[in-house]
Scaffold this active site. Structure first.
Site, PDB file in Angstrom:
ATOM      1  NE  ARG A  47      -3.376  -2.399   2.845  1.00 54.60           N
ATOM      2  CZ  ARG A  47      -2.976  -3.567   3.354  1.00 54.60           C
ATOM      3  NH1 ARG A  47      -1.725  -3.706   3.774  1.00 54.60           N
ATOM      4  NH2 ARG A  47      -3.817  -4.578   3.450  1.00 54.60           N
ATOM      5  CE  LYS A  92      -5.978  -1.563   5.260  1.00 55.96           C
ATOM      6  NZ  LYS A  92      -7.317  -1.832   4.667  1.00 55.96           N
ATOM      7  CG  HIS A 122      -6.115   0.836  -4.343  1.00 59.41           C
ATOM      8  ND1 HIS A 122      -5.539   0.459  -3.147  1.00 59.41           N
ATOM      9  CD2 HIS A 122      -7.240   0.081  -4.462  1.00 59.41           C
ATOM     10  CE1 HIS A 122      -6.286  -0.465  -2.573  1.00 59.41           C
ATOM     11  NE2 HIS A 122      -7.310  -0.718  -3.351  1.00 59.41           N
ATOM     12  NE  ARG A 157      -3.130  -3.362  -1.565  1.00 60.12           N
ATOM     13  CZ  ARG A 157      -2.552  -4.206  -0.712  1.00 60.12           C
ATOM     14  NH1 ARG A 157      -1.237  -4.336  -0.714  1.00 60.12           N
ATOM     15  NH2 ARG A 157      -3.274  -4.914   0.137  1.00 60.12           N
ATOM     16  CG  HIS A 199      -5.636  -8.979   1.103  1.00 60.86           C
ATOM     17  ND1 HIS A 199      -5.831  -9.240  -0.233  1.00 60.86           N
ATOM     18  CD2 HIS A 199      -5.577  -7.626   1.205  1.00 60.86           C
ATOM     19  CE1 HIS A 199      -5.892  -8.101  -0.902  1.00 60.86           C
ATOM     20  NE2 HIS A 199      -5.744  -7.110  -0.049  1.00 60.86           N
ATOM     21  CE1 TYR A 218      -6.042  -4.461  -4.489  1.00 58.24           C
ATOM     22  CE2 TYR A 218      -6.895  -4.943  -2.309  1.00 58.24           C
ATOM     23  CZ  TYR A 218      -6.214  -4.111  -3.168  1.00 58.24           C
ATOM     24  OH  TYR A 218      -5.702  -2.938  -2.708  1.00 58.24           O
TER      25      TYR A 218
END
Length: 306
Positions: free
Chosen positions: A147, A171, A241, A244, A267, A276
């Site tokens: 990201r 994350k 994005h 990615r 993920h 995705y």
């Protein structure tokens, strides 16, 4: 009422380990809700009713907020009231059975490998150390699929070119080690050896990628750099994005399996990776079945070449 909101945000930071960007998004969504509720003179969170919530959602709709924004704010409000209930600040939860608006998921289209190659060559036309920096950033972003928030958060110490690896904090502060090889490794090495020292003003900032003031490059700063190159290629809709998404799509097209791509992207769920990369639901189910029962027969049923 504001104090309980601050306590909730602190809980998200300390207990759940959410990132600063996520906390900021929660604050934006909930600040507006708090102001709305205060104006209705409810007095306390225990007095907030389902009618108050519906009135807020109607307010957002009348203000022509995007459906995705309303859905995100609804989710934030639900999380907040679940927290209040868990803290025994309220006895009943007014968000129970509160429906969120359905949001169509619009994913960015992947650009072609040829377009990626063109994009990665453009920084070479930029003179000075900034060209080497831009080349390294774009190469790393596409080679790893990370990201943009992860890219600009990288420190020099996160890079180990001796073993061709970058340590990335994703994350929920989940760490993953990503391979960095080929042209991406070369571009990064040239940036570190030649350009970074020229951009750095005082040499004290640990950030890997620096702006013209010698400070950590921001997401907005990277976005402006990418936008400039994208417009030169006629790709005005290109976003970080998109790169990615292109990374994930191209990986699958080269025969990488779904689980490997999932791990590289960071993920938590394979269903996110499936969405995705536009992989069919049937294909993801087959992989899950093969993973649960790793027999030769099941493994043979799973086809990953695109």
């Amino acid at each position: 009422m504001q104090q309980q909101l601050e306590q909730f945000l602190a809980y998200l930071t300390v207990e759940r380990g959410l990132t600063g960007n996520t906390i900021a998004a929660y604050r934006t969504d909930l600040d507006q809700f708090v102001n709305f509720i205060v104006e209705r003179n409810t007095g306390s969170w225990s007095n907030v009713s389902r009618d108050d919530l519906l009135a807020f959602l109607l307010f957002l709709k009348e203000k022509r907020y995007a459906t995705s924004t309303i859905a995100r704010r609804t989710a934030a409000i639900k999380s907040f009231f679940e927290y209040l209930q868990g803290q025994h600040s309220i006895t009943t939860n007014p968000t129970e059975n509160l429906d969120s608006p359905k949001v169509d998921r619009f994913l960015p289209k992947a650009i072609t490998v040829a377009q990626v190659d063109e994009l990665l060559e453009l920084p070479l036309t930029t003179s000075g150390p900034e060209g080497l920096r831009d080349k390294a950033m774009l190469e790393v972003l596409y080679a790893t699929g990370m990201r943009v928030s992860e890219l600009v958060a990288l420190d020099v110490g996160d890079v180990d070119l001796a073993i061709h690896q970058i340590r990335c904090l994703g994350k929920a502060n989940k760490e993953r080690n990503l391979p960095i090889v080929g042209s991406a490794s070369t571009a990064l090495e040239e940036y570190l050896d030649i350009a970074r020292g020229q951009i750095s003003r005082n040499g004290g900032d640990p950030a890997l990628f620096l702006n013209h003031r010698g400070k950590r490059l921001t997401r907005q700063g990277f976005w402006l750099i990418l936008k400039g190159y994208a417009e030169r290629l006629g790709l005005s809709d290109l976003t970080p994005h998109t790169l990615r998404h292109s990374f994930a799509t191209h990986m699958l097209n080269r025969g990488k399996d779904l689980r490997e791509v999932q791990e590289l992207l960071g993920h938590a769920s394979i269903s996110t990776t499936q969405i995705y990369t536009h992989v069919s639901n049937d294909r993801a189910v087959k992989y899950d079945q093969a993973a649960q029962r790793p027999t030769v027969a099941n493994a043979a049923e799973v086809e990953f070449s695109a």
